[in-house]
Every structure is written in C-alpha cells, then in structure tokens.
Enzyme design. Structure first.
Site, PDB file in Angstrom:
ATOM      1  N   VAL A 298       0.844  -1.200   0.000  1.00  0.00           N
ATOM      2  CA  VAL A 298       0.000   0.000   0.000  1.00  0.00           C
ATOM      3  C   VAL A 298       0.878   1.248   0.000  1.00  0.00           C
ATOM      4  CG1 VAL A 298      -1.693   1.321   1.318  1.00  0.00           C
ATOM      5  CG2 VAL A 298      -1.899  -1.164   1.159  1.00  0.00           C
ATOM      6  N   GLY A 299       0.604   2.150  -0.950  1.00  0.00           N
ATOM      7  CA  GLY A 299       1.447   3.334  -1.088  1.00  0.00           C
ATOM      8  C   GLY A 299       2.835   2.957  -1.550  1.00  0.00           C
ATOM      9  N   GLY A 300       2.893   1.914  -2.378  1.00  0.00           N
ATOM     10  CA  GLY A 300       4.189   1.351  -2.785  1.00  0.00           C
ATOM     11  C   GLY A 300       4.915   2.104  -3.873  1.00  0.00           C
ATOM     12  N   GLY A 301       4.389   3.272  -4.280  1.00  0.00           N
ATOM     13  CA  GLY A 301       5.081   4.094  -5.271  1.00  0.00           C
ATOM     14  C   GLY A 301       5.286   3.367  -6.584  1.00  0.00           C
TER      15      GLY A 301
ATOM     16  N   ASP B 288      -1.387   2.466  -5.291  1.00  0.00           N
ATOM     17  CA  ASP B 288      -0.972   3.866  -5.110  1.00  0.00           C
ATOM     18  C   ASP B 288      -1.865   4.758  -5.958  1.00  0.00           C
ATOM     19  OD1 ASP B 288       0.601   6.245  -4.509  1.00  0.00           O
ATOM     20  OD2 ASP B 288       2.256   4.876  -4.059  1.00  0.00           O
ATOM     21  N   ARG B 289      -1.604   6.061  -5.885  1.00  0.00           N
ATOM     22  CA  ARG B 289      -2.394   7.006  -6.670  1.00  0.00           C
ATOM     23  C   ARG B 289      -2.221   6.701  -8.156  1.00  0.00           C
ATOM     24  NH1 ARG B 289       0.734  12.012  -4.738  1.00  0.00           N
ATOM     25  NH2 ARG B 289       2.320  10.386  -4.633  1.00  0.00           N
TER      26      ARG B 289
ATOM     27  N   ASP C 225      -7.248   4.312  -3.655  1.00  0.00           N
ATOM     28  CA  ASP C 225      -7.166   5.160  -2.466  1.00  0.00           C
ATOM     29  C   ASP C 225      -7.228   4.262  -1.233  1.00  0.00           C
ATOM     30  OD1 ASP C 225      -7.531   6.898  -0.337  1.00  0.00           O
ATOM     31  OD2 ASP C 225      -8.992   8.157  -1.375  1.00  0.00           O
ATOM     32  N   MET C 226      -6.164   4.239  -0.444  1.00  0.00           N
ATOM     33  CA  MET C 226      -6.116   3.352   0.724  1.00  0.00           C
ATOM     34  C   MET C 226      -7.141   3.718   1.780  1.00  0.00           C
ATOM     35  SD  MET C 226      -2.554   4.650   2.454  1.00  0.00           S
ATOM     36  CE  MET C 226      -2.279   6.394   2.841  1.00  0.00           C
TER      37      MET C 226
ATOM     38  N   HIS D 292       3.543   6.835   9.423  1.00  0.00           N
ATOM     39  CA  HIS D 292       4.107   8.021  10.083  1.00  0.00           C
ATOM     40  C   HIS D 292       3.700   9.321   9.376  1.00  0.00           C
ATOM     41  CE1 HIS D 292       8.157   8.597   7.690  1.00  0.00           C
ATOM     42  NE2 HIS D 292       7.140   8.376   6.889  1.00  0.00           N
TER      43      HIS D 292
END
Length: 354
Positions: free
Chosen positions: A195-198, A219-220, A239-240, A257
């Site tokens: 998730v959000g792995g670019g 990711d986006r 969208d996570m 974070h």
C-alpha cells in the site's frame, strides 16, 4: 564564578556552543547538497583511489582563489566521516566512506535523489513557517507556504512528483537490503499488497525473491502510469482510505508516520478488511516504520528518530511513535497481537495480527 542566574560559566559556554551548533546546522545540509551538485563522490569513485586536493580542484576547474575554501569544505565533511582523510605521497587525500558511497549517483543504493528532493529550496523553505504552523490547526508548513498539502502540490507539479517518487524508490533500496534477510516474514504467503508502494521498488524485490508470491502495488493512479508489470507483480490505482485489494498480507512501508492517529486507524481498518476471510487464512499487516525507543537506542539513533518526528509533524501533521503509541493504534483498529523486530539502523519491522 557563577552568573546572576546561578549557573557556572562553563555551563553557559556549553549552552552557547549548543545554540551556535543548531544555528549553523542548516549549513550541514547545504554542504551535503553542494558535494552532490559538484559530483565529488562520483569523482572520487571514478578516480578509483583516494584523490588529492590538487587533483580534485583540477577536475572541478576551481579558481585558485577558491581552492582553500574547497579544502575547508572537505576538511569539515571528513571530520563528520563523509570522507576519510588519508596521506598519499605526503599529500592529503580523500577517500569515500560508507556515507559518501551512498551519494555516488551510479550506485544501486544511491541516496543522492533523496537529498536533492528534501533540500529543494521550494520545499525546504517551507520550514521558515514553523512559528505560524504552531498556531494554525490542521495546517502543515506546506499548507502555509505553498497554499496546499504536499500531496496536492505533487499532483499539480509533475517534475516534483517525479523527484519524490525517485527519492522514495531510492530509499526503498535501503529497506530492501534489510528485507533480503527477512525471508521468514514472507514465507507461506500467496499474495501481498504494497500500500502506497510508489513505483514498486520494494514490491519488485519481493516478487523476484518469491516468484510464486502474487504482489500488488496500490498507489495514486498517476504514480503508476507507464510502469511495467510482470508475471507476479501488478499495479492498482486507488485510495487506501477507501479500499485495499484482498490479500494474505498488506505491506505499509513508511506510510503510517505520514498520518494522524485517526487516519492511521482508518488505514489499518481497511487493511484488516483486506486480509479477512481470505480462504480461511490468518493474514497479517507488515509495517516498516520507526519505533521510538529512547531507553534502548543509542543517543544518535534517538536523535534521528525525534528529528524525523518533528519533520513529519511539520510536513504532514504525522508523527513517529513509541511502542505504546503503536499498540494503541493497533488495538483501536481491531487487531489482537503484534511483534516488533529491528530492520535497519533506525527502522523496525512490525507484524500485526487480527
């Protein structure tokens, strides 16, 4: 002799030194940026051996009047172990250290793009807004300085978005170096969502190490444009905060974070939903992030973690967390158990179980 406030003169002088050290700390960043812009680590790497000052300034075409200034720069950075000062034929010379090897742009582990992104003047100048940030509820320094959040700014500025993605991909190489020794974490899994792995640097490493493991990067959508998939690596725009694809495990590397506790709980709840009812298997969440451990960590490690905590608060209204704060998030999101293991010098690997 004591001053009027009762402190010894030696204490006052130590206080002065501390103030001056932090007052000039921004020059540390500029020195780092300068040697990357000049390509000094690359020059020494290409030279194949320690380089003398005369050889270095000759390659850089430094005017004679500036040679002494370059020497001051190299002397200072050698003191801080970015270079090693050695003697060659009675002349001072400079060799690469572990830190400056990470600034060689051709290196697989190069962090030069990360430094260039963080120290871009458009972004770094936003920290001049910290006083106003203290009084503005829910606004980051970017909201105040740029008029929008970091994510919106990146969406509107493709060049900065590309720089950000490259910086994150390079940082992922450092985590990947550590993850190669954590194969037990992925054994038994048939599928995982990063998730959000670019651009997929970490997922690609995992997919290559485990050819039978189905890896998905979420990711986006604009981040994932024109990326090449493989037999066991695919990309999903989404969208996570809305939904996460079903899988045996979900990876959150340096994601939580960035967010407030409320946002983190929402993300974790969606992760829990993604791993539930997956062929009756007990899924898990794999978090790679900092855990502040002031009593266990070396002073310099804690210093770095607390500095990141301030940075995350300013940039994204996020935070670094200690174990109790992590545990509170996990429990509130409905998880029952977790395990924390060291990963890199300052990052931890946290496995969370429903």
């Amino acid at each position: 002799m004591a001053s009027s406030n009762g402190r010894k003169a030696s204490e006052i002088f130590q206080g002065q030194a501390l103030i001056y050290r932090h007052m000039f700390a921004f020059i540390d960043s500029m020195c780092l940026k300068t040697i990357i812009e000049l390509g000094i680590p690359d020059i020494i790497h290409k030279h194949g051996q320690p380089i003398t000052l005369s050889e270095l300034v000759s390659i850089l075409h430094v005017p004679p009047a500036r040679v002494g200034h370059v020497q001051s720069l190299m002397h200072y950075l050698s003191h801080h172990r970015f270079f090693e000062s050695v003697r060659i034929h009675e002349k001072e010379a400079y060799a690469l250290t572990a830190a400056s090897e990470l600034l060689v742009k051709s290196s697989e582990l190069s962090l030069a793009p990360m430094v260039e992104y963080i120290l871009d003047p458009t972004l770094s100048a936003s920290f001049h807004q910290m006083k106003k940030w203290v009084y503005e509820e829910d606004l980051s320094v970017f909201d105040i300085s740029l008029g929008c959040s970091l994510w919106d700014f990146l969406n509107k500025n493709p060049a900065y978005n590309e720089s950000f993605n490259e910086a994150m991909a390079r940082d992922s190489q450092m985590s990947n170096l550590a993850l190669r020794d954590c194969k037990l974490v992925f054994e038994g899994l048939e599928s995982i969502v990063d998730v959000g792995g670019g651009t997929g640097a970490t997922a690609r490493m995992i997919s290559e190490a485990f050819p039978d493991l189905k890896c998905v990067v979420l990711d986006r959508p604009h981040v994932l444009e024109n990326l090449s998939e493989s037999n066991n690596l695919t990309y999903v725009g989404g969208d996570m905060f809305k939904s996460i694809p079903k899988a045996d495990a979900v990876l959150l590397k340096w994601i939580l974070h960035d967010w407030t506790d409320k946002d983190c709980i929402k993300i974790l709840e969606n992760c829990k939903e993604a791993i539930s009812s997956n062929n009756g298997k007990r899924g898990k969440i794999i978090v790679i992030d900092m855990v502040i451990q002031e009593k266990q960590d070396e002073h310099k490690v804690t210093e770095l973690k607390l500095l990141w905590d301030v940075a995350m608060a300013c940039v994204l209204n996020g935070k670094e967390r200690n174990e109790e704060e992590w545990k509170k998030l996990f429990m509130e999101a409905g998880f029952q158990d977790y395990k924390i293991s060291p990963l890199t010098g300052f990052l931890s690997l946290i496995e969370i179980y429903p």
